[in-house]
Design an enzyme around this catalytic site. Sequence first.
Site, PDB file in Angstrom:
ATOM      1  N   ASN A  42      24.245  30.157   5.617  1.00 41.92           N
ATOM      2  CA  ASN A  42      23.452  29.071   6.211  1.00 41.92           C
ATOM      3  C   ASN A  42      23.421  29.308   7.720  1.00 41.92           C
ATOM      4  O   ASN A  42      24.142  30.166   8.231  1.00 41.92           O
ATOM      5  CB  ASN A  42      24.043  27.689   5.870  1.00 41.92           C
ATOM      6  CG  ASN A  42      25.454  27.531   6.376  1.00 41.92           C
ATOM      7  OD1 ASN A  42      25.708  27.573   7.581  1.00 41.92           O
ATOM      8  ND2 ASN A  42      26.391  27.406   5.449  1.00 41.92           N
TER       9      ASN A  42
ATOM     10  N   GLY B  98      29.060  28.906  -3.062  1.00 38.32           N
ATOM     11  CA  GLY B  98      28.319  30.012  -3.679  1.00 38.32           C
ATOM     12  C   GLY B  98      28.773  31.385  -3.231  1.00 38.32           C
ATOM     13  O   GLY B  98      29.958  31.646  -3.028  1.00 38.32           O
ATOM     14  N   VAL B  99      27.785  32.275  -3.055  1.00 40.04           N
ATOM     15  CA  VAL B  99      28.128  33.650  -2.687  1.00 40.04           C
ATOM     16  C   VAL B  99      28.714  33.701  -1.268  1.00 40.04           C
ATOM     17  O   VAL B  99      29.586  34.524  -0.970  1.00 40.04           O
ATOM     18  CB  VAL B  99      26.899  34.577  -2.853  1.00 40.04           C
ATOM     19  CG1 VAL B  99      25.840  34.313  -1.786  1.00 40.04           C
ATOM     20  CG2 VAL B  99      27.310  36.044  -2.851  1.00 40.04           C
ATOM     21  N   ASP B 100      28.313  32.779  -0.414  1.00 50.07           N
ATOM     22  CA  ASP B 100      28.842  32.694   0.959  1.00 50.07           C
ATOM     23  C   ASP B 100      30.354  32.469   0.905  1.00 50.07           C
ATOM     24  O   ASP B 100      31.150  33.184   1.538  1.00 50.07           O
ATOM     25  CB  ASP B 100      28.146  31.525   1.664  1.00 50.07           C
ATOM     26  CG  ASP B 100      28.323  31.533   3.187  1.00 50.07           C
ATOM     27  OD1 ASP B 100      27.840  30.599   3.830  1.00 50.07           O
ATOM     28  OD2 ASP B 100      28.941  32.481   3.716  1.00 50.07           O
TER      29      ASP B 100
ATOM     30  N   SER C 205      18.733  32.325  -1.978  1.00 52.29           N
ATOM     31  CA  SER C 205      18.058  31.016  -2.051  1.00 52.29           C
ATOM     32  C   SER C 205      17.940  30.412  -3.440  1.00 52.29           C
ATOM     33  O   SER C 205      17.433  29.288  -3.559  1.00 52.29           O
ATOM     34  CB  SER C 205      16.637  31.068  -1.451  1.00 52.29           C
ATOM     35  OG  SER C 205      16.693  31.042  -0.041  1.00 52.29           O
ATOM     36  N   THR C 206      18.376  31.123  -4.499  1.00 51.65           N
ATOM     37  CA  THR C 206      18.142  30.591  -5.863  1.00 51.65           C
ATOM     38  C   THR C 206      19.310  29.762  -6.382  1.00 51.65           C
ATOM     39  O   THR C 206      19.322  29.372  -7.559  1.00 51.65           O
ATOM     40  CB  THR C 206      17.860  31.743  -6.849  1.00 51.65           C
ATOM     41  OG1 THR C 206      19.024  32.573  -6.942  1.00 51.65           O
ATOM     42  CG2 THR C 206      16.669  32.571  -6.412  1.00 51.65           C
ATOM     43  N   GLY C 207      20.294  29.473  -5.541  1.00 54.87           N
ATOM     44  CA  GLY C 207      21.403  28.601  -5.960  1.00 54.87           C
ATOM     45  C   GLY C 207      21.243  27.246  -5.298  1.00 54.87           C
ATOM     46  O   GLY C 207      20.289  26.500  -5.597  1.00 54.87           O
TER      47      GLY C 207
ATOM     48  N   TYR D 181      20.017  26.444  -2.630  1.00 51.13           N
ATOM     49  CA  TYR D 181      18.722  26.233  -1.956  1.00 51.13           C
ATOM     50  C   TYR D 181      17.563  26.052  -2.928  1.00 51.13           C
ATOM     51  O   TYR D 181      16.407  25.926  -2.513  1.00 51.13           O
ATOM     52  CB  TYR D 181      18.466  27.350  -0.943  1.00 51.13           C
ATOM     53  CG  TYR D 181      19.250  27.202   0.358  1.00 51.13           C
ATOM     54  CD1 TYR D 181      20.135  26.132   0.548  1.00 51.13           C
ATOM     55  CD2 TYR D 181      19.133  28.117   1.392  1.00 51.13           C
ATOM     56  CE1 TYR D 181      20.847  25.990   1.725  1.00 51.13           C
ATOM     57  CE2 TYR D 181      19.843  27.999   2.571  1.00 51.13           C
ATOM     58  CZ  TYR D 181      20.701  26.905   2.738  1.00 51.13           C
ATOM     59  OH  TYR D 181      21.414  26.772   3.916  1.00 51.13           O
TER      60      TYR D 181
END
Length: 189
Positions: free
Chosen positions: A36, A44-46, A133-135, A137
């Site tokens: 972000n 998530g992946v972050d 962006s597919t989680g 977001y």
Amino acid sequence: MTEKMYVQRKIGHATLTLTQGDITKESVDAIVNAANSSLMGGGGVDGAIHRAGGPKILEDCKRIVSKIGSLPTGEAVITTGGNLKACKVIHTVGPIWYGGNQNEPALLENAYRNSLALAKEEGIRTVAFPSISTGAYRFPIEKASDVALSTVIEFLREHPLDEVRFVLFSPKDFETYNKVLNRILPSPE
Ligand code: APR
């Protein structure tokens, strides 16, 4: 369901790979983080990347934020990979989905293209992407995978890195990317 969740296609001299798994385990020069704008980590992946890579990644992020304030959507920056197998992490910010009329597809394209351009600039030869962006977001994955794959294929045709890998977390996401890839690039056989 594709038996083996692993697909490779040649794009000129470059290889495009789809695989299912945990991106923090990938042995590539750089993995890309769906961050972000604060670059201070998240879920998530972050969250997975910061957890697996350790505090050195956040230290680099803090140095970057002290210079640029925050990372605009679609832009990319690079940090150490910390304890990851990957030497580097490229952090990019994908668009939040607001229905598709706020320039989301173009911003998602920028996130992929700017990450690849930064990889090339840094002499990176192998890059792994998550499904940006597919989680959290909420970007619909069918549309997102079309933007992602088209952008990467176009870039590889001009700038042949050795390999770009998509590491899809769930088998369902892998199936979607594989279906869309076959639509964009009908398999040779
Ligand atoms: N390896 C690969 N992919 C993963 C992993 C992992 N370890 N963990 C999650 N994913 C997948 C998700 O399943 C999803 O398909 O990454 C994709 C992106 O989802 P998010 O991580 O939620 O990222 P995004 O939708 O871009 O939202 C970004 O979420 O975590 C916060 O700080 C982040 O605010 C930012 C927002």
